[in-house]
Scaffold this active site. Structure first.
Site, PDB file in Angstrom:
ATOM      1  N   LYS A   1     -21.714  -5.118  -0.763  1.00 16.83           N
ATOM      2  CA  LYS A   1     -21.258  -6.338  -1.424  1.00 16.83           C
ATOM      3  C   LYS A   1     -19.728  -6.339  -1.479  1.00 16.83           C
ATOM      4  CE  LYS A   1     -25.594  -7.248  -2.491  1.00 16.83           C
ATOM      5  NZ  LYS A   1     -26.347  -8.382  -1.952  1.00 16.83           N
TER       6      LYS A   1
ATOM      7  N   HIS B   1     -35.538  -7.657   7.538  1.00 21.99           N
ATOM      8  CA  HIS B   1     -35.270  -8.450   6.343  1.00 21.99           C
ATOM      9  C   HIS B   1     -36.122  -9.708   6.385  1.00 21.99           C
ATOM     10  CE1 HIS B   1     -33.199 -10.593   3.134  1.00 21.99           C
ATOM     11  NE2 HIS B   1     -32.619  -9.453   2.819  1.00 21.99           N
TER      12      HIS B   1
END
Length: 473
Positions: free
Chosen positions: A168, A287
């Site tokens: 992040k 994902h």
């Protein structure tokens, strides 16, 4: 032999496609749909319409029906059940002969079962709740490139869940700073770091630069820790040609694992990439970006347990499955159901977990369940209990949000994990004694102590939108 004559006209679907006395064959593909019919359309007619329009039927009689054996090829609606607590819809069970589908092509399965029929006017809403793939069809699919045991052998890591972290902020970092974040997390104790699903090759960080800096970080962390490390390099791309170009470069720089967004990237691309990974010794992380658009509405779409089965057939060594305790949708019983569908070799029907059919995977390897989304050290006891060893626990903000930095956040998670694994081995109840277990571990780890203090008030207590309807035969 009597000769059938062609008679033009429109007949009710139920005359040909509703067959309550049908006994499904071992080779049939079985489907459970949740049907919300339009007013005035009775149950049998709506179920038969779905069976017809998802197999070989159409709205009117056609003379070319006489050129084939419709009794062999047609889908058959053979059972209806009430949905507990919801009288607006019902479950319809439909059997499809295996020869309706191309071998090894989940794409072809979906074009029939979740194709035009989902826009059919006779039903107000339609949801595919579950599928049973016969072993005869499973054997035609590639499945995970390697599977759980091969991955553990490659990594030389056994007896515990693996630890990961999504870097992040997910967008905006330069390649060099991105690689630095990976290095700090890996040397702090994580097994993997990860590209977020929407990191591809944007102007702020081109894919080749990211691959180079990240693999430098991985190799440096391996040298310092003596452990095998990895980073999920997202090779999802605008075209299949570009996807394979990125995969080949990842192999060239000796990356152990790559990543693909299997729904956004497409099932055809995913199956091809899984085959490439199998042939090139590369692990494949999957994902599920876009899944909630498909599976979150409880009346229309495709349940995630179906998407899990489709992924296992298409190919992937890891799959994101939700967390139960984090920020993403997913109740405990349903999540445990699709985790088993991802990992186990045989999963029996279990309506308490939303599993409508026995599913035999034969010798097809299973994949790691990935828990990711709003989790931190306080969740560790529950995560180890829910997911078990064959899982990847990914703490993004729960690593990089540590007040002392990425390495400290990773160290805190590693200490918490090892404390929980040790306590489990001692026979302790992790969820009941979790606070005591973590507090004792934090006495010897200032990084864990600070992490526990930082996130002690963070909870995601929202009602699950897609509630499990427990139905009986």
């Amino acid at each position: 032999m009597a000769v059938k004559s062609y008679q033009a006209g429109v007949t009710q679907y139920r005359q040909s496609y509703w067959q309550p006395d049908y006994m499904p064959l071992d080779t049939d593909i079985l489907a459970c749909f949740k049907i919300t019919p339009q007013p005035g359309v009775d149950r049998e007619e709506a179920a038969a319409a779905v069976a017809a329009e998802s197999s070989c039927g159409t709205w009117t009689t056609v003379w070319t029906d006489l050129l084939t054996d419709l009794d062999y090829y047609k889908g058959r609606a053979y059972r209806l059940e009430d949905v507990p607590g919801d009288d607006t819809c019902y479950y319809a069970f439909i059997a499809y002969p295996i020869d309706l589908f191309e071998e090894g092509s989940v794409v072809n399965v979906f074009t029939s079962l979740v194709g035009n029929v989902f826009g059919f006017k006779a039903v107000r809403a339609l949801r595919l709740e579950d599928l049973r793939f016969p072993i005869a069809y499973v054997k035609t699919c590639g499945g995970p490139p390697h599977g759980i045991q091969v991955e553990r052998d490659k990594l030389n890591k056994y007896g515990r869940p693996l630890l990961g972290c999504t870097i992040k902020p997910k967008l905006g970092l330069s390649a060099k700073n991105y690689g630095r974040a990976c290095y700090e997390a890996l040397r702090g104790g994580l097994d993997f770091t990860k590209d977020d699903e929407n990191i591809n090759s944007q102007p702020f960080m081109r894919w080749r630069d990211r691959f180079d800096f990240v693999m430098e970080a991985v190799q440096k962390a391996e040298q310092e820790t003596g452990e095998r490390k990895g980073h999920y390099l997202n090779v999802t791309a605008p075209t299949p040609e570009e996807m394979y170009k990125r995969a080949e470069y990842a192999k060239e720089i000796r990356a152990p694992i790559i990543m693909h967004d299997y729904l956004a990237g497409g099932l055809c691309a995913n199956a091809g990439l899984a085959n490439w990974c199998r042939n090139n010794g590369m692990l494949l992380h999957i994902h599920r970006a876009m899944h909630a658009v498909i599976d979150r509405n409880p009346h229309h779409g495709i349940h995630f347990r179906v998407l899990t089965k489709i992924l296992r057939l298409s190919g992937g060594d890891h799959l994101h499955t939700g967390t139960v305790v984090g920020k993403l949708e997913g109740d405990r019983a349903s999540t445990l159901g699709w985790i088993d569908l991802l990992r186990e070799s045989f999963v029996p029907e279990d309506r308490s977990r939303g599993i409508f059919f026995d599913q035999d995977w034969g010798s097809m390897p299973g994949g790691f369940a990935v828990a990711s989304g709003g989790i931190h050290v306080w969740h560790m006891p529950a995560l180890v209990t829910i997911f078990g060893d064959d899982s990847v626990l990914q703490f993004g903000g729960g690593t990089l949000g540590h007040p002392w930095g990425n390495a400290a956040g990773a160290h805190a998670n590693r200490v918490a994990l090892e404390a929980c694994v040790q306590a489990r081995g001692e026979g302790r109840h992790l969820e009941k004694e979790g606070k005591d277990i973590l507090t004792a571990a934090a006495a010897h780890s200032p990084e864990l102590k600070i992490a526990m203090e930082t996130w002690k008030e963070i909870k995601f207590e929202f009602e699950t939108m897609d509630k499990l309807a427990i139905a009986n035969k």
